[in-house]
Design a protein around this motif. Structure first.
Motif, short mmCIF file in Angstrom:
data_model
loop_
_atom_site.label_atom_id
_atom_site.label_comp_id
_atom_site.label_asym_id
_atom_site.label_seq_id
_atom_site.Cartn_x
_atom_site.Cartn_y
_atom_site.Cartn_z
N ASN A 65 -16.72 -5.20 -32.23
CA ASN A 65 -17.21 -4.04 -32.97
C ASN A 65 -17.40 -2.81 -32.09
N PHE A 66 -17.80 -2.99 -30.83
CA PHE A 66 -17.87 -1.86 -29.92
C PHE A 66 -16.52 -1.15 -29.87
N HIS A 67 -15.47 -1.95 -29.75
CA HIS A 67 -14.15 -1.36 -29.55
C HIS A 67 -13.47 -0.98 -30.86
N ASN A 68 -13.85 -1.61 -31.95
CA ASN A 68 -13.39 -1.11 -33.26
C ASN A 68 -13.88 0.32 -33.46
N ILE A 69 -15.12 0.58 -33.05
CA ILE A 69 -15.69 1.94 -33.15
C ILE A 69 -15.00 2.87 -32.16
N ASN A 70 -14.86 2.42 -30.91
CA ASN A 70 -14.26 3.27 -29.87
C ASN A 70 -12.87 3.76 -30.25
N ALA A 71 -12.13 2.94 -31.00
CA ALA A 71 -10.78 3.35 -31.42
C ALA A 71 -10.82 4.66 -32.20
N HIS A 72 -11.90 4.88 -32.94
CA HIS A 72 -12.01 6.11 -33.74
C HIS A 72 -12.46 7.32 -32.92
N PHE A 73 -13.10 7.06 -31.79
CA PHE A 73 -13.47 8.18 -30.92
C PHE A 73 -12.26 8.77 -30.21
N ILE A 74 -11.27 7.92 -29.93
CA ILE A 74 -10.10 8.39 -29.17
C ILE A 74 -9.32 9.45 -29.95
N ASP A 75 -9.12 9.21 -31.27
CA ASP A 75 -8.30 10.16 -32.04
C ASP A 75 -9.11 10.99 -33.04
N GLY A 76 -10.46 10.87 -32.99
CA GLY A 76 -11.29 11.70 -33.86
C GLY A 76 -11.33 11.28 -35.32
N SER A 77 -10.97 10.03 -35.63
CA SER A 77 -10.99 9.56 -37.03
C SER A 77 -12.40 9.06 -37.40
N LEU B 12 -20.55 8.75 -34.36
CA LEU B 12 -19.61 8.76 -35.50
C LEU B 12 -20.08 9.76 -36.56
N HIS B 13 -21.37 9.71 -36.88
CA HIS B 13 -21.91 10.63 -37.89
C HIS B 13 -21.83 12.08 -37.40
N PHE B 14 -22.09 12.32 -36.12
CA PHE B 14 -22.00 13.68 -35.59
C PHE B 14 -20.57 14.20 -35.71
N GLY B 15 -19.61 13.34 -35.34
CA GLY B 15 -18.21 13.74 -35.43
C GLY B 15 -17.77 14.01 -36.85
N ALA B 16 -18.39 13.29 -37.81
CA ALA B 16 -18.04 13.48 -39.23
C ALA B 16 -18.85 14.61 -39.87
N GLY B 17 -19.75 15.22 -39.10
CA GLY B 17 -20.54 16.33 -39.62
C GLY B 17 -21.81 15.92 -40.34
N ASN B 18 -22.16 14.63 -40.27
CA ASN B 18 -23.40 14.14 -40.91
C ASN B 18 -24.55 14.20 -39.91
N GLU C 172 -12.99 27.83 -33.15
CA GLU C 172 -11.85 27.85 -34.06
C GLU C 172 -12.25 27.66 -35.52
N ASN C 173 -13.55 27.41 -35.72
CA ASN C 173 -14.08 27.20 -37.08
C ASN C 173 -13.37 26.04 -37.79
N LYS C 174 -13.25 24.92 -37.04
CA LYS C 174 -12.62 23.71 -37.57
C LYS C 174 -13.56 22.53 -37.34
N PRO C 175 -13.44 21.46 -38.13
CA PRO C 175 -14.24 20.25 -37.86
C PRO C 175 -13.89 19.69 -36.47
N VAL C 176 -14.88 19.16 -35.79
CA VAL C 176 -14.65 18.61 -34.45
C VAL C 176 -13.64 17.47 -34.50
N SER C 177 -13.59 16.74 -35.61
CA SER C 177 -12.62 15.64 -35.75
C SER C 177 -11.19 16.17 -35.70
N ASP C 178 -10.96 17.35 -36.28
CA ASP C 178 -9.61 17.95 -36.26
C ASP C 178 -9.21 18.33 -34.84
N ILE C 179 -10.17 18.86 -34.08
CA ILE C 179 -9.89 19.27 -32.70
C ILE C 179 -9.51 18.06 -31.85
N ILE C 180 -10.30 16.98 -31.96
CA ILE C 180 -10.03 15.77 -31.16
C ILE C 180 -8.72 15.14 -31.58
#
Length: 515
Positions: A321-333, A370-376, A497-505
């Motif tokens: 589960n640590f690495h299932n989560i980490n996979a989403h940090f790499i590409d911002g998903s 994850l929540h910060f990256g998603a804007g929550n 750039e006024n974009k979500p951080v997930s888009d930038i990553i």
């Protein structure tokens, strides 16, 4: 007086599976005298209880208060004996120890030849499976027996045993020095995290070099190589040399695949090696390689022949589960990653007695990120509060520090300005106390403190100015660790750039792996 589940006997009873409980009752039931014994009645009472309550046990009439301590101790011992006899708890080590016990019994009965025969087979099994401490113990017993009963079959028997003892002792010394070094380095990273400055770097390097034993790598076995890779890995992690981490974690995992029998004998070390390998790949941001290794890991641990016990199950849960989560940090998903949280939280409850507070806090930090990256941002703050309010957590000072820095940013993003001044003061005081106030953190705190004095139309310029300042630290050997915990660069770029951080990553990820 009511106690919680920290009572050792109660915790042991509650850890038993249905089959283990059934086996225990069969084990004690082999003697009719046990059918209504105090310890068996106590077992049945604790098995049905939802919590440990000493007063309730005494009130039940099972045992008098004066007898309770002795009955508990006896029950504890009987459960362990029953578990020891269970096939599910049998492994090579227990088989070797059993043979050693048998040989000792035969020796004390004066049946020397039978004892030596068993010891010879046990020694071969121990050496084959890298159990050199046990092998040394066997040789020492062989020497005792040979000193009283000289066999005529081998003329140089004494010399042979002396050489074996010397060789095993030398290898055990190497393994001991390497394991001590590895453990001390691991303890350091748990307590303080990565090196923070040149002084710490020199201190750790000197400590490592002074204690790294010299030996011929080609003449040692699996165990010595494993401890060597571990020591190198922890030194590399402390120094934030993630390519070197990848190198030694790969060697660690490959060592197991080259000696597949060791996976079954040492599943915990196999799991930890894979965890560090995935962590190293995550830090160098190679998602294709990360996903490949994660899939290989899952395939191995889900194989029917992979060892299964409570400890192994909890580690598989953690690392998967640590690495299932980490996979989403790499590409911002991040949005996609949020779907993992409810499932993990539910399973965390299942493993609550097997997972320590430190690892729970790592999960909370990942949930918050994850929540910060998603804007929550409010959800991010809620999870960070679980870390910040944990007064008993004394490990991973860096995790505690960056939880507070992310908390500041999340409060700003959530528009909770009325908390900001108090948070700034408490965060600053905490970082000073931890001696962890570095340039990236200083710049962040100074920026957030000055936000209230910046006009809205000047805000974008302020973000650009901070971005330029922080970029100078991105590759700094002791400042870059800040970016491992919080991708503040991408956050600033998202504001500019006024974009979500997930888009930038995600854009950075796509650019990195563009054909």
């Amino acid at each position: 007086m009511t106690k919680d589940q920290k009572d050792n006997l109660f915790a042991l009873v509650k850890s038993l599976t249905k089959s283990e409980k059934r086996q225990f009752k069969l084990y004690v039931g082999r003697l009719d005298v046990n059918s209504d014994s105090k310890f068996l009645n106590l077992f049945n009472f604790l098995d049905k209880a939802s919590s440990y309550n000493e007063a309730a046990i005494v009130k039940s009439g099972i045992v008098k208060k004066q007898q309770l301590a002795n009955v508990k101790a006896h029950l504890y011992k009987q459960i362990l004996i029953s578990l020891k006899l269970s096939p599910s708890h049998q492994n090579i080590r227990s088989q070797i120890r059993e043979q050693l016990d048998f040989a000792s019994i035969l020796y004390h009965k004066g049946l020397y030849k039978q004892s030596l025969k068993i010891l010879d087979k046990a020694k071969e099994l121990a050496i084959t499976n890298e159990e050199k401490n046990l092998a040394f113990e066997i040789v020492e017993l062989e020497k005792i027996i040979e000193s009283q009963y000289i066999t005529r079959s081998i003329s140089n028997r004494a010399d042979e045993l002396a050489l074996q003892a010397k060789s095993l002792s030398a290898q055990n010394v190497i393994a001991s020095k390497l394991s001590n070094l590895s453990l001390q380095l691991y303890s350091t990273i748990l307590k303080t995290g990565y090196v923070k400055n040149e002084e710490e770097s020199q201190k750790v390097t000197k400590y490592f070099n002074d204690r790294l034993p010299k030996f011929n790598f080609n003449k040692v076995g699996f165990r010595e190589k494993l401890w060597y890779y571990k020591a190198q890995l922890w030194y590399s992690f402390l120094m934030q040399d993630f390519l070197s981490c990848y190198k030694y974690a790969s060697k660690w995992v490959d060592l197991f695949y080259q000696n597949t029998g060791m996976i079954h004998l040492n599943p915990v070390f196999f799991l930890k090696g894979n965890n560090y390998l995935l962590e190293a790949i995550f830090y160098i941001r190679n998602k294709p390689k990360f996903l490949q290794k994660l899939e290989e890991f899952k395939t191995t641990v889900n194989h029917p022949k992979f060892p299964k016990d409570e400890n192994v199950a909890s580690l598989v849960f953690l690392y998967t589960n640590f690495h299932n989560i980490n996979a989403h940090f790499i590409d911002g998903s991040f949005e996609e990653g949020l779907e993992l949280i409810p499932k993990i939280e539910k399973e965390l409850e299942t493993f609550k007695d097997k997972i320590d507070a430190h690892h729970k806090m790592i999960f909370y930090y990942k949930f918050a990120s994850l929540h910060f990256g998603a804007g929550n941002n409010k959800e991010c703050i809620r999870y960070l509060d679980k870390i910040i309010s944990n007064k008993s957590l004394s490990m991973r000072e860096d995790l505690l520090c960056f939880s507070r820095v992310l908390n500041l940013v999340a409060h700003y993003e959530a528009g909770l300005d009325y908390h900001l001044e108090t948070l700034l003061r408490s965060t600053y005081k905490f970082l000073i106390k931890m001696n962890d106030l570095h340039e990236v953190q200083k710049e962040m705190i100074k920026f957030i403190k000055n936000l209230q004095h910046i006009y809205p139309h000047d805000l974008k310029d302020a973000f650009k100015e901070l971005l330029i300042t922080l970029k100078t630290y991105e590759d700094h050997p002791y400042e870059r660790r800040a970016f491992l915990y919080l991708d503040i660069i991408s956050w600033l770029e998202s504001k500019i750039e006024n974009k979500p951080v997930s888009d930038i990553i995600n854009q950075k990820y796509l650019t990195r792996y563009a054909p």
